[in-house]
Design an enzyme around this catalytic site. Structure first.
Site, PDB file in Angstrom:
ATOM      1  CD  GLU A 181      -2.897   1.274   2.299  1.00  0.00           C
ATOM      2  OE1 GLU A 181      -2.491   0.909   3.406  1.00  0.00           O
ATOM      3  OE2 GLU A 181      -3.998   1.794   2.114  1.00  0.00           O
ATOM      4  CB  ALA A 228       0.376  -2.307  11.766  1.00  0.00           C
ATOM      5  CG  MET A 229       0.144  -3.184   4.957  1.00  0.00           C
ATOM      6  SD  MET A 229      -0.821  -1.726   4.454  1.00  0.00           S
ATOM      7  CE  MET A 229      -2.061  -2.520   3.423  1.00  0.00           C
ATOM      8  CG  ASN A 279      -0.416  -6.833   4.091  1.00  0.00           C
ATOM      9  OD1 ASN A 279      -0.435  -5.979   3.232  1.00  0.00           O
ATOM     10  ND2 ASN A 279       0.544  -6.923   5.006  1.00  0.00           N
ATOM     11  CG  HIS A 309      -5.796   1.333  12.625  1.00  0.00           C
ATOM     12  ND1 HIS A 309      -6.163   2.655  12.613  1.00  0.00           N
ATOM     13  CD2 HIS A 309      -5.384   1.043  11.364  1.00  0.00           C
ATOM     14  CE1 HIS A 309      -5.984   3.152  11.395  1.00  0.00           C
ATOM     15  NE2 HIS A 309      -5.498   2.185  10.618  1.00  0.00           N
ATOM     16  CD  GLU A 310      -3.104  -1.949  10.748  1.00  0.00           C
ATOM     17  OE1 GLU A 310      -3.559  -2.214   9.619  1.00  0.00           O
ATOM     18  OE2 GLU A 310      -2.629  -0.841  11.046  1.00  0.00           O
ATOM     19  CG  HIS A 322      -7.623  -1.156   7.927  1.00  0.00           C
ATOM     20  ND1 HIS A 322      -8.314  -0.187   7.237  1.00  0.00           N
ATOM     21  CD2 HIS A 322      -6.541  -0.534   8.454  1.00  0.00           C
ATOM     22  CE1 HIS A 322      -7.661   0.971   7.347  1.00  0.00           C
ATOM     23  NE2 HIS A 322      -6.587   0.790   8.091  1.00  0.00           N
ATOM     24  CD  GLU A 372      -5.723   3.891   6.710  1.00  0.00           C
ATOM     25  OE1 GLU A 372      -5.882   3.664   7.917  1.00  0.00           O
ATOM     26  OE2 GLU A 372      -5.128   3.101   5.948  1.00  0.00           O
TER      27      GLU A 372
END
Ligand SMILES: [Zn+2]
Length: 1033
Positions: A304, A439-440, A442, A473-474, A477, A496
């Site tokens: 991203e 963090a991401m 995926n 948060h992740e 998502h 976000e």
């Protein structure tokens, strides 16, 4: 994605990736095509994707005449041209409307009294430009082509200018966004990374369907060496095809002599090789030193927003969702992870092993694809039927328990809250040793920094709060972003803003002891501070270029997005309405892509109130900034009016913006409980409200759930100040903090004299609430730092005395033992840190003695987590202890502590060490480069440091943008840190000169505009308050 910073309250965060400089090469000026083919159905000779390009603005025509940059006179001419009616040429210029942050914001200037020379030059250039433009515009069928104009063409008005591919052939596409004529259906990727020489090879098989007749397929690829490509149509055989590449836009294309027809299926297969990236994006290599001192390597991905194309050829836009089947060939000594569970492992002939992952059971955007090749160990459990695992390097396995428990709990919570079960079979959370973002998200394989996932047994609850927030948060998502995805990056806030809001909402529900309320409140204050600048942007904003995409990862998308959701939720009459609305939204658009209006419409559908949510919320999402509500009273009549809160007091920029403001208020008869709250919607410029005459004072924006600032007028402020001086607990802590934030903001705006600020603070001299004290300290420290940077040493000393007088007794009552309450930890860390950086004697003594005990215990003694920062910062000021800390930094395995040590090291006032630490973190050998934004931010707090840091970024700019993409959050943080404390014309000129010389290397960034605006504001504030400060402090 979570942008992350150790100082959670300030939320100055860190991002992730890097777009190659090649993306920023000058684009052909004459390209500005509409994005959606459906808007242009009537041009029979063109592909439905293809839209006639039109000159973007008169400026482009001036450029077209061979000038790349206009000097001031030319810009005057340009604006004269506009004034003289050349706006007919701007038919497609909505892309670059005035609200666009990418218009260079030159200082306000008018054409009203140009010099005679200017006038003559202007008129001449104007005539030439206008004539040329008229010729080009009215030539029948004139099309712009590389071969020159005109070319007779009666059916289509204009045709794009196609750039040249790397092989010299014409590249068949001229836009940043891909054509809509082909859609990917599935990807089959086979990757063979080589961690010895840091390269990889890949085979990508992409199955597609044709949505409109077309003679080309255009997709993304960046830095991939494609060695072979074949194409197969329907059941036909595979044929070799030539792949054209246009590097500046990271696009590749295949041209066909026969049209591909709507509804046909086809397959492209690419064989390619590439280097593993040495930055933080794409398929990149990361390393760490294990407990025996050996360097271990691994490879991980961060796609991203725009880097999937660096790992495999793909349609790298969020709306091109497809399925993925991934295979990774590895050495037997490594393990691999990807979004899906492993389906099988097969030995290969060359000594490698092939891991094949199940094909995704969901359609997924490319930016959510992920894989990791490493040597990790894991712990697992099952939550609501999903296997949840946390992976880390082997020596940190014991630090994974908290994350596993929190993730399992949160997964269960979201499953129930959203009424949609998490759709994948497994959820992995992986701590990557070298990782830029917080963090991401995926899908199924969430990647983290070690600091945001790992905790040891002795971690404080503040550290737990950070980890739990990032996980919350992740995981949010996985629904907001992964299941329902924004169609394009202009609506990034749908991802976000929501994930940020859900992070607080979920933790308040399931881990109330982590007390995230104060954090969320101060985050909303900071979002307002940024959004009060003219250089801010709407939550949902036009985005075209890669830098603009990067720049969307900022506090407007995250924190303002979350704030307006909170405001909406708080203003709905029934508690469950908001929840029902978002469930409706998720269910309606499950697996699809959305725009902001889709969310408002879903909420409107379930709403029981008469007012249209869509209408109300679009005033918040489509306009930048927020309102200042001014209140005045005449007997029982309260007059409320609104105007944009804009720190740059240029009346022309204010416009006629109006918001639909859900105003809440309480008064002296009932002010604490939520039942006291009354509501009024302010839709027009001024409206009246009735209150009983006996009401002594009103406090608007109950608990600061609304995204606006209130000016109570002299009488209103005095009434509130009097009431608070009698009893500060007549208002909730959130309301007290909000008064402090608002009055400082009004002082910055010039609406309220600083004297009024101090009288409010004096009225609250017995304040002990965490939120109000933290906000007051933050604001006072900010002013103190500005004074320090101007070398106003007399005022700095008086400010220090003021802060210590005001908060001294509260500072002294803080214990230095372990503290259980998280709110008290927050308060204490803020008070103690302030006391120590102000060199308050007893604070320094205590910190020194605690550090000595720590050293004497051979670093086995535990310093309370919330005090560590103050202790390390004090220790770092001594030569010996600085060295001790540096050794500790390289040996400790506790990542939260490690970051605090690093901040301590960076707070040194020794010039040699400042230079060393800046260089070391850019170099990356001892201090990871991922920490550079944090280091620069910390260094800038000191007087010497801020001058060195400014020099440092100027000298090393090219290396910085090699590591962190132009526009990215890291670059935003670096620019803000180094410039936001300047307040003189000389510094303004320096900053302006440096950035304007960068050209494509960053001069157009919004953060540069923000920096210049901030320096101007600082200068203005200093000029009008310096003398008065001497009197008041
Ligand atoms: Zn996020």
């Amino acid at each position: 994605m979570d942008l992350f910073d150790s100082n959670a309250a300030e939320r100055a965060n860190l991002p992730r990736n890097m777009i190659e400089n090649s993306m920023f090469e000058e684009e052909p000026d004459v390209v500005d095509l509409a994005k959606d083919s459906s808007a242009f159905p009537a041009f029979p000779t063109l592909d439905p994707d293809e839209v006639a390009y039109e000159p973007r603005s008169s400026r482009l025509l001036v450029r077209g005449l061979g000038e790349n940059d206009m000097d001031d006179d030319e810009e005057d001419c340009e604006s004269s041209a506009r004034l003289l009616g050349m706006s007919f040429m701007n038919r497609s210029s909505s892309h670059r409307s005035n609200s666009s942050p990418y218009i260079r914001q030159s200082p306000p200037r008018t054409c009203s009294r140009p010099s005679a020379r200017t006038m003559v030059v202007c008129v001449l250039v104007l005539v030439i430009v206008a004539s040329l433009a008229m010729v080009l515009y009215f030539l029948p069928g004139c099309t712009f082509t590389r071969d020159g104009c005109p070319k007779a063409n009666k059916t289509a008005p204009l045709e794009p200018v196609y750039p040249n591919s790397t092989n010299g052939e014409l590249f068949p596409w001229a836009e940043l966004r891909l054509p809509r004529s082909i859609r990917p259906l599935s990807y089959e990727l086979t990757l063979t990374p080589n961690l010895d020489n840091m390269t990889f090879t890949g085979i990508a098989v992409i199955e597609m369907s044709v949505s409109h007749n077309t003679k080309r397929i255009v997709l993304h690829a960046a830095n991939l060496n494609i060695t072979k490509a074949t194409f197969k149509l329907g059941d036909g055989g595979a044929q070799d095809v030539t792949v054209l590449e246009y590097k500046p836009r990271q696009q590749i294309a295949v041209k066909f002599s026969e049209e591909l027809k709507t509804g046909q299926h086809c397959v492209l297969t690419f064989d390619y090789s590439a280097n593993l990236s040495h930055t933080y994006d794409g398929f990149y290599n990361s390393s760490y030193t294990d407990k025996d001192g050996n360097k271990r390597v691994l490879a991980a991905t961060q796609f991203e927003p725009l880097s999937a194309r660096k790992a495999f050829p793909c349609f790298d836009e969020p709306s091109f969702k497809a399925t993925f089947l991934i295979r990774i060939n590895r050495k037997p000594t490594y393990m691999t992870l990807s979004n899906m569970p492993q389906a099988k492992t097969t030995p290969l002939r060359n000594g490698l092993v092939q891991d094949e992952f199940e094909k995704t059971n969901v359609n997924m955007s490319t930016y959510l694809v992920a894989f990791v090749v490493a040597n990790f160990t894991s712990v697992s459990s099952t939550a609501s039927g999903t296997k949840v695992s946390v992976y880390a390097v082997p020596e940190k396995k014991e630090q994974t328990d908290f994350a596993l428990a929190a993730a399992s709990k949160l997964l269960q919570f979201y499953n129930e809250f959203f009424e949609i079960k998490y759709p994948l079979k497994k959820l992995d959370l992986v701590a990557i040793p070298d990782f830029l973002a917080g963090a991401m998200e995926n899908w199924g394989l969430v990647t983290f920094r070690e600091t945001t996932l790992l905790l040891d047994n002795s971690s404080s609850s503040l550290e737990k709060q950070v980890v739990a927030s990032v996980i919350a948060h992740e995981l949010a998502h996985q629904w907001f972003g992964n299941l329902v995805t924004m169609s394009w990056w202009n609506d990034l806030w749908l991802n976000e803003g929501f994930a940020t809001y859900m992070e607080y909402m979920s933790l308040q529900e399931i881990m109330p002891d982590l007390d995230t309320g104060n954090l969320f409140l101060s985050m909303r204050f900071r979002a307002m501070d940024k959004d009060a600048l003219n250089s801010s942007h709407p939550v949902s904003a036009e985005v075209n270029t890669p830098e603009q995409v990067e720049e969307m990862f900022d506090s407007v998308s995250y924190e303002k997005g979350a704030s307006i959701l909170l405001m909406l939720n708080a203003s709905l009459p029934k508690e469950q309405e908001f929840k029902k609305g978002i469930i409706q939204y998720l269910k309606t658009f499950s697996g699809l892509n959305t725009e902001t209006n889709d969310l408002w419409n879903s909420l409107t559908q379930v709403s029981t109130q008469s007012q249209n949510i869509s209408k109300m919320m679009s005033t918040w999402a489509s306009q930048k900034g927020f309102p200042l509500v001014t209140m005045s009273r005449k007997g029982d009549k309260v007059i409320l009016s609104q105007e944009p809160f804009l720190l740059t007091s240029d009346s022309t920029t204010k416009g006629s913006r109006l918001w639909n403001i859900p105003i809440t208020y309480v008064n002296d008869s009932c002010s604490l409980a939520s039942e006291c709250r009354q509501m009024f919607t302010l839709k027009s410029k001024t409206e009246n409200l009735k209150v009983p005459e006996s009401v002594q004072w009103l406090k608007l924006n109950y608990k600061n759930t609304g995204f606006y600032i209130v000016d109570y007028g002299n009488d209103g402020w005095n009434a509130l100040t009097d009431a608070l001086s009698n009893n500060s607990t007549i208002l909730t802590p959130e309301d007290r903090a909000s008064l402090i934030h608002n009055i400082f903001a009004l002082s910055r705006l010039g609406r309220v004299p600083f004297e009024q600020v101090l009288s409010l603070l004096n009225a609250m001299s017995n304040e002990t609430g965490t939120a109000p004290v933290k906000e007051a300290l933050l604001q006072l420290n900010r002013i103190n730092r500005l004074l320090d940077k101007r070398q106003e040493s007399g005022l700095v000393a008086r400010m220090k005395t003021y802060i210590l007088n005001h908060f001294g007794s509260l500072m002294k009552t803080q214990s230095w033992e372990e503290e259980q309450s998280l709110s008290k930890q927050e308060l204490r860390s803020s008070l103690v840190f302030t006391a120590c950086i102000l060199n308050e004697e007893s604070c320094i003594d205590k910190a020194k003695s605690l550090f000595k005990q720590y050293k004497d215990s051979n670093f086995t003694m535990k310093i309370p987590g919330d005090l560590q920062q103050a202790v390390f910062t004090v220790a770092a000021q001594s030569e010996d202890d600085w060295k001790t800390l540096l050794t500790l930094y390289t040996t400790t395995s506790n990542d939260a502590e490690k970051r605090k040590i690093l901040k301590g090291l960076a707070s040194t006032q020794d010039p040699r060490r400042i230079v060393w630490i800046l260089k070391a973190s850019l170099n990356g050998a001892i201090i990871q480069t991922q920490e550079l934004p944090l280091i620069i931010n910390t260094v800038c707090n000191g007087f010497i440091g801020h001058l060195f840091a400014w020099d440092f970024i100027q000298i090393n700019w090219d290396r910085l943008i090699e590591k962190f993409p132009v526009g990215s959050f890291a670059i935003q943080t670096i620019i803000k840190s180094t410039t936001s404390q300047f307040s003189t014309q000389a510094h303004f000129d320096q900053v302006q000169a440096f950035f304007s010389n960068l050209k494509q290397r960053g001069s157009q960034m919004r953060s540069v505009q923000e920096a210049l605006e901030t320096i101007r504001l600082n200068k203005r504030w200093m000029e009008s308050n310096l003398q008065a400060l001497g009197k008041w402090l």
